[in-house]
Structure formats: C-alpha cells, structure tokens
Motif scaffolding. Sequence first.
Motif, short mmCIF file in Angstrom:
data_model
loop_
_atom_site.label_atom_id
_atom_site.label_comp_id
_atom_site.label_asym_id
_atom_site.label_seq_id
_atom_site.Cartn_x
_atom_site.Cartn_y
_atom_site.Cartn_z
N GLY A 1 0.81 -1.20 0.00
CA GLY A 1 0.00 0.00 0.00
C GLY A 1 0.85 1.25 0.00
O GLY A 1 0.58 2.22 -0.72
N ARG A 2 1.93 1.23 0.79
CA ARG A 2 2.83 2.38 0.87
C ARG A 2 3.50 2.65 -0.47
O ARG A 2 3.63 3.81 -0.89
CB ARG A 2 3.88 2.12 1.95
CG ARG A 2 4.73 3.34 2.32
CD ARG A 2 5.75 2.98 3.39
NE ARG A 2 5.12 2.33 4.54
CZ ARG A 2 5.32 1.05 4.88
NH1 ARG A 2 6.13 0.27 4.16
NH2 ARG A 2 4.72 0.54 5.94
N ARG A 3 3.93 1.60 -1.15
CA ARG A 3 4.57 1.78 -2.46
C ARG A 3 3.59 2.36 -3.48
O ARG A 3 3.95 3.23 -4.28
CB ARG A 3 5.12 0.44 -2.97
CG ARG A 3 6.38 -0.02 -2.23
CD ARG A 3 7.13 -1.07 -3.03
NE ARG A 3 6.32 -2.27 -3.24
CZ ARG A 3 6.31 -3.32 -2.43
NH1 ARG A 3 7.05 -3.31 -1.32
NH2 ARG A 3 5.56 -4.38 -2.69
N ALA A 4 2.35 1.90 -3.44
CA ALA A 4 1.34 2.40 -4.38
C ALA A 4 1.04 3.87 -4.13
O ALA A 4 0.91 4.67 -5.08
CB ALA A 4 0.06 1.58 -4.27
N VAL A 5 0.96 4.26 -2.87
CA VAL A 5 0.69 5.66 -2.53
C VAL A 5 1.87 6.53 -2.94
O VAL A 5 1.69 7.62 -3.50
CB VAL A 5 0.40 5.80 -1.02
CG1 VAL A 5 0.36 7.28 -0.62
CG2 VAL A 5 -0.91 5.12 -0.66
N ALA A 6 3.08 6.06 -2.69
CA ALA A 6 4.28 6.83 -3.06
C ALA A 6 4.39 7.00 -4.57
O ALA A 6 4.78 8.06 -5.06
CB ALA A 6 5.52 6.14 -2.51
N ALA A 7 4.03 5.95 -5.31
CA ALA A 7 4.11 6.02 -6.77
C ALA A 7 3.09 7.01 -7.33
O ALA A 7 3.34 7.69 -8.33
CB ALA A 7 3.89 4.63 -7.36
N ALA A 8 1.92 7.09 -6.70
CA ALA A 8 0.87 7.98 -7.19
C ALA A 8 1.18 9.45 -6.90
O ALA A 8 0.79 10.33 -7.66
CB ALA A 8 -0.47 7.61 -6.56
N GLN A 9 1.88 9.70 -5.80
CA GLN A 9 2.28 11.05 -5.41
C GLN A 9 1.14 12.06 -5.49
O GLN A 9 1.18 13.02 -6.27
CB GLN A 9 3.44 11.54 -6.31
CG GLN A 9 4.73 10.79 -6.11
CD GLN A 9 5.86 11.35 -6.96
OE1 GLN A 9 5.65 11.85 -8.05
NE2 GLN A 9 7.07 11.27 -6.45
N PRO A 10 0.09 11.88 -4.72
CA PRO A 10 -0.99 12.88 -4.74
C PRO A 10 -0.47 14.22 -4.25
O PRO A 10 0.29 14.28 -3.27
CB PRO A 10 -2.02 12.29 -3.75
CG PRO A 10 -1.22 11.39 -2.85
CD PRO A 10 -0.14 10.82 -3.73
N PRO A 11 -0.81 15.31 -4.94
CA PRO A 11 -0.27 16.62 -4.54
C PRO A 11 -0.79 17.03 -3.17
O PRO A 11 -1.91 16.70 -2.79
CB PRO A 11 -0.79 17.56 -5.63
CG PRO A 11 -2.00 16.88 -6.18
CD PRO A 11 -1.71 15.42 -6.09
#
Length: 301
Positions: free
Chosen positions: A157-167
Amino acid sequence: MSIATAIEEHRAYLVSVGYRMSGSLADAEDAVQDAWLRLNRLSDADRAEIKDPRAWLTTVVGRLCLDRLRSASARRESYVGPWLPEPLVSTANEDDPLAVLVRDEEVRMAAMVVLDQLTPPQRVAFVLHDALALTFEEIGQVLSCSAATARQHASRGRRAVAAAQPPPRAAAAEQMRLLAAVADALSRGDTQSLVALLHPDAVLVNDSGGMTPAARREVYGADKVARLLIGLSQRYGENLVAGWAPVLVNGEQGWRSGGRGGAPEQVSVFSVRDGQIVAIYSVLNPAKLAAALDRAGRPVF
C-alpha cells in the motif's frame, strides 16, 4: 471505564479512521456505532481488561470497515463509470463539526482517490500502520492474518501511494484564485485561458454512477478537459452555474452547481500542482450528493 466517555472522547478520531478506510462517511459512522454496541455488550470484567480503549475501538472499527470495503469492491464491479469517495462538504465555519474531520491533510480528495486504488487489506494495513502507528501484530488481528502478511499488505500500500504522489493541499488563497479564474474563463467561453490554468497532465473524473449525464471515463490532458468544460458551459448556459456556491470539499476549495434546466447537480473540487489544476473531481451521483449536502448542515460527531 465509562462506555459513553470512551466513545465520545474518541468519536471524531474514529470517524476519521473509518472514513479513510472506507471512503464513506456513512460507513464510518455506522462502524463507530457498531463498535459502541460491541463495547456496550461486553461484561464489566471484559471491559476492565481493556487497557487502551482507543486502540481497542480502532481495531473494531478497522475490522468493520474491512468488511464494508470488501462489500463495496463487489458492488463496484457493476458500477457505471468512475467511483469517487463520498465528498465531505463543509463551510469555512470553524464551529462546524465536520471541519474537525476535513482539517486532516490525508482526507483531501486526491489522497482518498489514491487509497481507493489499494486492495481492502492494503488500505486497512496502510492506514492503521502508517497513519495510526498500530503494530503489525495488531493489524494482523484486524486482517485475520500473520504479522508478516500484515507487513506485506502495508508495504504494498505504501509503495502504491508513493508512486501515485498525490499533490499536497494548496494554500487557500491559491485555490480561490484558480477557482475564480476558471469561473471567469468558462463565463467567457475562453478555451485558451482555461487550458493555461490546467496542468498538462490534468484529469477530469466524474462520478455519476450512471444516474445522471456525465463522462463515463476519465478525461486526460489540459486541452481535452478544457474543451469538455467549455462545451458543457455552452450547452447548459446559466443552468450549469445555477445555484453555484463555493464550498469546502474534503477541506479544499470546491463548488456546487447545476440542478436546473437539465444541468446535473454536482459537487466538484480540484487538486493543484505547480500552480495549475492537475485534477478535477466531480461527484454527480444523486445518492452521494444527498448524503454529503445533508451532512454539510448538521453535526456528524
């Protein structure tokens, strides 16, 4: 330990946890209520053994939200068009109870959309560990798995959130500037000015559930997004901005509009990157709108 005291002391926190896990304020409130009922059914002896009421309640809310997430995932298979979290519509009034929840940076729409891309176990593990610092042993109890497996879910989950980089949330003044500039460009039918306000990678996401006219796929690119918005403005004219009002949506500046002359009622909010609008999220699903707009005027805690 007083049951009423335990719930009231942690209610705002638990609703925030439930919303981040489920994407639905209704589900979050139901989970907190169910947690209260479970606590109430315990014997005095069992309640006396609870050393940390907040952690116990968080675990129960986590399990309940996991069940709701799995059910929601099944429903989404037949959902028409993109799915957005239920918007949290509030005012700038600091006394508004909903304002307590939307101050959390992680409930902004862009961040919630990223969480929606995770599997239910990944989402629950990520929120419980990275946001709430629960141990993997505790998270494993929620997910009915080993601590090692819970760690894997949180890591993915952490990797997916980091990859998406929501502003991150933009400053209120910048949000208001862009909102006014968009309204001006639309009123003049100025496509070029609108394109200049949009990030080259801009995306428009409409959640209508097939219940009202709307684009049923994400629209990508500043030019395509601008042309679609200008086209809607020309099609509906004054009716598109009928009832237009600035509102806070998940703590960021947004607006509500439509509802007359065939123009669909909607609540919209945008995310900002490098001074430009990088994403526009519009909720048009009548069921989600009814719940959000009803809560905007009443306490949720």
